[in-house]
Design a protein around this motif. Structure first.
Motif, PDB file in Angstrom:
ATOM      1  N   GLU A 176       0.809  -1.217   0.000  1.00  0.00           N
ATOM      2  CA  GLU A 176       0.000   0.000   0.000  1.00  0.00           C
ATOM      3  C   GLU A 176       0.844   1.270   0.000  1.00  0.00           C
ATOM      4  O   GLU A 176       0.317   2.369  -0.093  1.00  0.00           O
ATOM      5  N   GLN A 185      -5.576  -0.895  -5.461  1.00  0.00           N
ATOM      6  CA  GLN A 185      -5.611  -1.468  -4.116  1.00  0.00           C
ATOM      7  C   GLN A 185      -6.063  -2.925  -4.136  1.00  0.00           C
ATOM      8  O   GLN A 185      -5.495  -3.777  -3.435  1.00  0.00           O
ATOM      9  N   HIS A 213     -13.092  -1.452   1.226  1.00  0.00           N
ATOM     10  CA  HIS A 213     -12.468  -0.511   2.161  1.00  0.00           C
ATOM     11  C   HIS A 213     -11.773   0.612   1.398  1.00  0.00           C
ATOM     12  O   HIS A 213     -11.065   0.371   0.437  1.00  0.00           O
ATOM     13  N   ARG A 214     -11.988   1.827   1.831  1.00  0.00           N
ATOM     14  CA  ARG A 214     -11.355   2.988   1.223  1.00  0.00           C
ATOM     15  C   ARG A 214     -10.759   3.875   2.306  1.00  0.00           C
ATOM     16  O   ARG A 214     -11.386   4.103   3.334  1.00  0.00           O
ATOM     17  N   TYR A 215      -9.558   4.378   2.040  1.00  0.00           N
ATOM     18  CA  TYR A 215      -8.913   5.308   2.959  1.00  0.00           C
ATOM     19  C   TYR A 215      -9.269   6.733   2.565  1.00  0.00           C
ATOM     20  O   TYR A 215      -9.371   7.057   1.382  1.00  0.00           O
ATOM     21  N   ARG A 216      -9.443   7.579   3.550  1.00  0.00           N
ATOM     22  CA  ARG A 216      -9.735   8.974   3.237  1.00  0.00           C
ATOM     23  C   ARG A 216      -8.454   9.691   2.804  1.00  0.00           C
ATOM     24  O   ARG A 216      -7.357   9.338   3.212  1.00  0.00           O
TER      25      ARG A 216
END
Length: 446
Positions: free
Chosen positions: A99, A106, A155-158
Motif C-alpha cells: 500500500e 488497491q 475498504h477505502r482510505y480517506r
C-alpha cells in the motif's frame, strides 16, 4: 491488455508540468497518500482478531463433527489452525507494505498479497486429501481469501488534507497524480488539516507566522520532496531541488537477494532452456551473424562487464560499435527480434551474468559505457544508481519503460534512485510481479 499502470501517470504528469499551477499563495490540497504515512490507520488488533478467528472456527468445526474433544484430535488440528492464522496475518502484512504505492490498484495489491500467502497454504491443504481437518482447513482458506479480498475491495482510505505553501518545488508536487487543490474560499471552516507541505530548502520568511501558529497546534510540516516520493515512487530531481539518496544498510538482505536470484533461475530452467533453444534456432535461420550479442555495460561500483543478449538486430549495425538509443520503429530490428524484444526473451542470456554475480534479477538496468559517462556528467546523482548490482528488470523498467532521450532518462533515473534508496524484499517481489505483467502487455519494449 492495457499498458503498465505508469502510462496514465506519465501522461498526467506531463500535462501537469505544462499546465500545473504556479503557487502565489497557500492553498489546501486533497492528497491520496499511502496509509500510515500521515493519517494513522493501522489497526493491529483487528488484524490479529481476524487471523485468530479463522482457525478457531476451523477447530470448533472439527470438534463438532467429531462429537467430542480429545487431546489426540487437538494435536492434529492445532498445526493446521496455526498455519492458517499465520498465512492470513502474512497477507495483511504484505498488503500493508504494498500500500506504499498509491498509484497501484488497491484490489490488485490485495490479490497479490493473498497469492503469496493464503493461496500456497490452500494448495498445501488441497494435496493432503482424506483427512477431515485438511478438508475443513481448505474450505476455511477459500473462505478467508474471499473475505479478505471483499474487505479490501470495499475498504477505502480517506485522503489527507494538506496546506501547501508556495515556493521551490511545490509546483512539481501539484503536477503529480493523486493530488487536487480544494476551493480556496472558506477552507479554514472545512475538516481539520493533516499537515503542512513546503520546500524546506527555500526561504520561508513570508510564512513564518503561519508555520509557527500551526506548529503550536501540533500540525506537522513535510518537505515537498517527501510527498513527491510517496505519490510517484521516484526521487525528485530538479534544477532547484537539493535531492539526496541515503542508502540504508540491511545486514541480511544482500544474501537473501542473491539466494533468491539463483533459486528463481534454477526454478525457471524447465521453461527457459527450451525457449532459449527455439529462439537461437529462429535467429540463426532468419539472418546471418552470431546468435548472442555482447556489449560493455556499467555494473556495480562503476565496473565494466560484458552483457549478453540474443541478437535482435541485423549483424554489423551501428549499435554494435557505438552508444546509441533504439527507436520505437527501429529498422535495424529483425522480425524475430521484434518478437523477442516485445516478450523480453532477448534478455534471457543475462541469466549467465546473474549467475556470475555481475547482475541481479532486480535492479537498475546496466547502461552502455559511453552513455553512462555522458549521463554522469550531465545529471546529478546519476552515479548513485551504480551502488547496487544492475538488474534484468527494475523499478524504472516496469513503471517508466524504455528511455530514448535525455529527458526520459532523467525521469527513469528518478525511479532508479528510488529503488536504490528503498530496496527491500517487498519491493523486489512487487517488481517481479510487475515484470510478468509487463511481459504480457509489452509495455516499454524496444
Amino acid at each position: 491488455m492495457g499498458a503498465s499502470p505508469a502510462t496514465a501517470q506519465n501522461k498526467e504528469e506531463k500535462r501537469g508540468r505544462q499546465n500545473g499551477p504556479q503557487l502565489d499563495s497557500a492553498l489546501v490540497a486533497s492528497v491520496a497518500l499511502p496509509p500510515n504515512r500521515i493519517i494513522r490507520t493501522r489497526k493491529v488488533w483487528s488484524k490479529l482478531l481476524h487471523a485468530a478467528a479463522l482457525p478457531l472456527l476451523v477447530g470448533l468445526s472439527v470438534f463438532w463433527l467429531q462429537g467430542e474433544f480429545s487431546v489426540a484430535l487437538f494435536r492434529r488440528a492445532w498445526p493446521v489452525m496455526a498455519l492458517l492464522a499465520l498465512a492470513y496475518l502474512g497477507a495483511w502484512v504484505l498488503n500493508s507494505k504494498f500500500e506504499r504505492y498509491p498509484f497501484l490498484n488497491q484490489f490488485e495489491m490485495a490479490f497479490l498479497s493473498v497469492g503469496l500467502t493464503l493461496v500456497p497454504v490452500g494448495g498445501l491443504f488441497a494435496v493432503m486429501p482424506g483427512f477431515p481437518i485438511n478438508r475443513l482447513a481448505l474450505l476455511a482458506t477459500l473462505g478467508s481469501i474471499c473475505w479478505y479480498l471483499a474487505d479490501k475491495f470495499f475498504h477505502r482510505y480517506r485522503n489527507s488534507r494538506l496546506l501547501v505553501l508556495p515556493g521551490g518545488i511545490t509546483h512539481r508536487l501539484l503536477a503529480s497524480p493523486g493530488i487536487a487543490a480544494e476551493n480556496e474560499d472558506g477552507w479554514l471552516r472545512a475538516p481539520p488539516l493533516d499537515g503542512i507541505v513546503t520546500d524546506l530548502h527555500t526561504s520561508l520568511s513570508d510564512y513564518a507566522d503561519t508555520l509557527a501558529n500551526f506548529s503550536m497546534k501540533g500540525l506537522p510540516t513535510y518537505h515537498a520532496g517527501y510527498l513527491y516520493e510517496l505519490l510517484t515512487a521516484r526521487v525528485l530531481l530538479d534544477a532547484s531541488c537539493k535531492a539526496s539518496v541515503n542508502v540504508r544498510k540491511r545486514r541480511h538482505y544482500p544474501y537473501f537477494k542473491r539466494g533468491m536470484d539463483l533459486f528463481l533461475i534454477a526454478l525457471s530452467l524447465p521453461v527457459t532452456i527450451p525457449l532459449v533453444a527455439v529462439t537461437a534456432l529462429a535467429i540463426r535461420l532468419e539472418s546471418r551473424g552470431p546468435v548472442l550479442f555482447w556489449q560493455e555495460r556499467i555494473g556495480r561500483d562503476g565496473e565494466v562487464f560484458q552483457l549478453a543478449k540474443f541478437r535482435s538486430m541485423q549483424s554489423g549495425n551501428e549499435g554494435e560499435d557505438g552508444d546509441v538509443f533504439a527507436d520505437e520503429e527501429d529498422d535495424r530490428v529483425t522480425r524475430v527480434g521484434r518478437v523477442i524484444r516485445k516478450l523480453r526473451i532477448d534478455e534471457l542470456p543475462q541469466f549467465w551474468n546473474v549467475i556470475k554475480g555481475e547482475m541481479s534479477l532486480i535492479g537498475p538496468r546496466p547502461e552502455q559505457v559511453g552513455l553512462a559517462e555522458n549521463f554522469g556528467s550531465d545529471m546529478d546523482l546519476y552515479k548513485h544508481r551504480h551502488l547496487v548490482r544492475p538488474g534484468i528488470s527494475g523499478w524504472a523498467q516496469v513503471l517508466h519503460g524504455y528511455a530514448a532521450d535525455i529527458e526520459s532518462t532523467r525521469r527513469k533515473l528518478e525511479h532508479d534512485l528510488y529503488y536504490v534508496k528503498h530496496q527491500s524484499v517487498t519491493l523486489d517481489l512487487l517488481i517481479i510481479y510487475l515484470t510478468l505483467k509487463t511481459i504480457l502487455t509489452g509495455f516499454g519494449a524496444r
